[in-house]
Design a protein around this motif. Structure first.
Motif, short mmCIF file in Angstrom:
data_model
loop_
_atom_site.label_atom_id
_atom_site.label_comp_id
_atom_site.label_asym_id
_atom_site.label_seq_id
_atom_site.Cartn_x
_atom_site.Cartn_y
_atom_site.Cartn_z
N ALA A 146 0.86 -1.28 0.02
CA ALA A 146 0.09 -0.06 -0.02
C ALA A 146 0.96 1.35 0.12
CB ALA A 146 -0.91 0.04 1.10
N ALA A 147 1.84 1.15 0.96
CA ALA A 147 2.65 2.42 1.02
C ALA A 147 3.65 2.60 -0.25
CB ALA A 147 3.89 2.30 2.10
N SER A 148 4.10 1.51 -0.94
CA SER A 148 4.85 1.64 -2.30
C SER A 148 4.16 2.14 -3.37
CB SER A 148 5.45 0.27 -2.60
OG SER A 148 6.28 0.10 -1.50
N PHE A 149 2.67 1.67 -3.42
CA PHE A 149 1.81 2.22 -4.62
C PHE A 149 1.11 3.35 -4.12
CE2 PHE A 149 -2.82 3.24 -4.67
CZ PHE A 149 -2.94 3.16 -6.08
N GLN A 150 1.35 3.75 -3.02
CA GLN A 150 0.58 5.30 -2.83
C GLN A 150 1.63 6.18 -3.07
OE1 GLN A 150 -1.72 6.81 0.67
NE2 GLN A 150 0.21 7.00 1.45
N GLU A 151 3.04 5.86 -2.82
CA GLU A 151 4.39 6.60 -3.07
C GLU A 151 4.58 6.84 -4.52
OE1 GLU A 151 5.74 8.28 -0.81
OE2 GLU A 151 7.49 8.93 -1.88
N ALA A 152 4.11 5.59 -5.39
CA ALA A 152 4.31 5.94 -6.77
C ALA A 152 3.03 6.47 -7.48
CB ALA A 152 4.27 4.34 -7.55
N ALA A 153 1.93 6.52 -7.02
CA ALA A 153 0.86 7.16 -7.45
C ALA A 153 1.03 8.84 -7.23
CB ALA A 153 -0.41 6.74 -7.05
N LEU A 154 1.42 9.12 -6.00
CA LEU A 154 1.66 10.46 -5.63
C LEU A 154 2.85 11.28 -6.28
CD1 LEU A 154 0.52 10.55 -1.76
CD2 LEU A 154 -0.84 10.53 -3.91
N ASP A 155 3.77 10.25 -6.35
CA ASP A 155 4.95 10.85 -7.08
C ASP A 155 4.73 11.45 -8.33
OD1 ASP A 155 7.74 11.51 -6.83
OD2 ASP A 155 8.45 9.48 -7.57
N THR A 156 4.01 10.50 -9.19
CA THR A 156 3.59 10.76 -10.47
C THR A 156 2.95 12.00 -10.63
OG1 THR A 156 3.37 8.35 -11.01
CG2 THR A 156 2.41 9.64 -12.70
N LEU A 157 1.97 12.12 -9.52
CA LEU A 157 0.92 13.44 -9.66
C LEU A 157 2.03 14.68 -9.36
CD1 LEU A 157 -1.97 12.36 -7.56
CD2 LEU A 157 -2.06 12.60 -10.01
N LEU A 158 2.71 14.49 -8.31
CA LEU A 158 3.67 15.63 -8.07
C LEU A 158 4.68 15.95 -9.23
CD1 LEU A 158 4.89 17.24 -5.68
CD2 LEU A 158 6.54 15.41 -5.56
N GLN A 159 5.29 14.89 -9.79
CA GLN A 159 6.20 15.21 -11.03
C GLN A 159 5.64 16.08 -11.93
OE1 GLN A 159 8.99 12.39 -12.46
NE2 GLN A 159 8.76 11.08 -10.84
N LYS A 160 4.21 15.64 -12.63
CA LYS A 160 3.64 16.41 -13.47
C LYS A 160 3.32 17.69 -13.14
CE LYS A 160 3.56 12.88 -16.69
NZ LYS A 160 3.25 12.67 -18.17
N THR A 161 2.73 17.99 -12.11
CA THR A 161 2.14 19.06 -11.37
C THR A 161 3.32 20.04 -11.53
OG1 THR A 161 0.69 18.12 -10.14
CG2 THR A 161 1.02 20.33 -9.70
N SER A 162 4.58 19.66 -10.99
CA SER A 162 5.62 20.55 -10.45
C SER A 162 6.09 20.85 -11.90
CB SER A 162 6.73 19.78 -9.96
OG SER A 162 6.30 19.34 -8.68
N ARG A 163 6.32 19.92 -12.96
CA ARG A 163 6.85 20.39 -14.35
C ARG A 163 5.77 21.59 -14.71
NH1 ARG A 163 7.20 18.65 -19.40
NH2 ARG A 163 5.76 16.89 -19.17
N ALA A 164 4.51 21.32 -14.67
CA ALA A 164 3.80 22.45 -15.15
C ALA A 164 3.87 23.75 -14.65
CB ALA A 164 2.15 21.95 -15.01
N VAL A 165 4.32 23.63 -13.12
CA VAL A 165 4.42 24.93 -12.44
C VAL A 165 5.66 25.77 -13.24
CG1 VAL A 165 5.21 25.78 -10.39
CG2 VAL A 165 3.37 24.23 -10.29
N ARG A 166 6.62 24.94 -13.38
CA ARG A 166 7.97 25.41 -13.95
C ARG A 166 7.82 26.07 -15.15
NH1 ARG A 166 10.18 20.83 -11.37
NH2 ARG A 166 10.32 19.83 -13.55
N GLU A 167 7.11 25.19 -16.08
CA GLU A 167 6.79 25.56 -17.57
C GLU A 167 6.00 26.66 -17.58
OE1 GLU A 167 5.77 22.64 -20.58
OE2 GLU A 167 5.08 23.93 -21.90
N PHE A 168 5.04 26.91 -16.71
CA PHE A 168 4.17 27.97 -16.99
C PHE A 168 4.37 29.11 -15.93
CE2 PHE A 168 2.18 24.15 -19.03
CZ PHE A 168 2.09 24.73 -20.19
#
Ligand code: KG4
Ligand code: ZN
Length: 351
Positions: free
Chosen positions: A257-279
């Protein structure tokens, strides 16, 4: 302006009465009444929401909630607009709300001081997106301070049906950056919970047992993070969990559960952070049922702080499905002069 809002798109029946004021540069909301009936217990034995059961429950609950609101000390003759979710969602459930709203309109028209109370459709995803307007409160009113300084903003909508990244220039202009190509992130939490033998809805259950697990125990994939777009995919991650449990039947569920949650949240974080930087965004706006996830809030709040930008998220009860957010979206659309038709559209999206 008083807006009566109705939400029945999934497994929550909700009616709210809001007093809305201010223009698009400073909208303010006061919740006069808020009634909600959750169907979670009814759908739990089936491991997910059963559309016709949901419809039956909405039809049963709506008059009960309405009665509760009416006996309260609020003058219903002063309703200026009725808004009801017309999509996306389960169509039988949506129709239950729309039909009830039409009956209410007739009732209110017969008793109202005014001759006609308008009734409009509302987009459930706009409800989630604009729920950030409920993130700050001054006295009895919700109002986000310095709203102009939030834009451009990156809005992440994470629910049981959707995972969408939006770019907001202001409250009037926005653009979709990307969305999931298969499962929504909430759906992945629900499916992983089922694989681990946890009850529906799975999000809170996975979060709870993940507390005891090691998030780095299993290197689950971070889908599509190597691609320079803003789309998501969570079905492969869910399958990776399924295969891991098949091949390691004695695996520690808390670690999974912890590893799945980390992978899912990490994905959301990476994409969101990239959008923050780009825009060069000035804020991150988080919404949807999965926004109730504490580690997700913490990760995005930390990322925002590191970039020196604002992070806004409404309270828990305004992230899981509710009618208040539908009233908020209806007010924003009223100010924008945008109207949704009164036809259930299960596949409605946000643009
Ligand atoms: O927005 P919502 O209430 O309904 C939809 O519009 O879909 O979102 C429900 C989703 C479910 O998939 C549920 O498991 C998930 O939100 N959820 C969570 C948490 N609380 C609810 N996911 C992860 N962690 C949570 N704490
Ligand atoms: Zn929702």
């Amino acid at each position: 302006m008083r807006i009566l809002a109705i939400e029945t798109s999934c497994d929550e029946t909700a009616i709210a009465l809001l007093e809305c004021s201010g223009g698009l540069a400073a909208p303010k909301f006061r919740i006069l009444k808020d009634a909600l009936a959750s169907q979670i217990k009814i759908h739990r034995p089936f491991g997910g929401v059963v559309p016709n059961l949901a419809k039956r429950e909405h039809i049963k609950n709506l008059p009960v909630l309405w009665k509760k609101l009416k006996v309260a000390d609020v003058d219903m003759r002063r309703v200026d607009l009725i808004a009801v979710t017309s999509g996306p969602g389960l169509e039988p459930a949506l129709w239950a709300g729309i039909t009830f709203a039409q009956e209410l309109q007739k009732q209110l028209n017969a008793t109202s001081d005014k001759r006609h109370v308008p009734l409009v459709g509302a987009n459930h995803l706009e409800g989630h997106l604009y729920s950030f307007l409920l993130a700050e409160k001054k006295g009895v009113r919700y109002q986000v301070s310095g709203i102009k300084k939030l834009f451009p903003a990156v809005g992440l909508i994470v629910s049981g049906g959707h995972t969408t990244l939006m770019l907001l220039k202001d409250l009037k202009t926005r653009k979709k950056l990307g969305e999931t190509r298969d499962d929504a992130v909430g759906e992945a939490f629900d499916k992983v919970a089922r694989i681990l033998g946890l009850p529906y809805p799975g999000g809170p259950e996975v979060q709870k047992i993940a507390l005891r697990g090691d998030p780095s125990a299993i290197p689950f994939p971070r889908p599509m993070t190597d691609q320079k777009n803003y789309d998501f995919s969570f079905s492969g991650l869910k399958t990776a969990v399924l295969y891991h449990m098949r091949d390691n039947p004695r695996a520690d569920k808390a670690d999974v559960a912890a590893s799945f949650q980390e992978a899912a949240l990490d994905t959301l974080l990476q994409k969101t952070s990239r959008a923050v930087r780009e825009f060069r965004a000035h804020s991150i706006l988080l919404s949807g049922g999965v926004a109730a996830n504490k580690p997700l809030r913490d990760k995005l709040a930390a990322a925002a702080e590191k970039s020196g930008i604002k992070f806004l998220v409404a309270e828990f009860e305004h992230n899981t499905d509710n009618a208040v957010m539908i009233g908020v979206a209806a007010y924003v659309n009223f100010l924008k002069k945008k109207k949704y038709p009164l036809v259930a559209n299960g596949a409605m999206n946000i643009r």
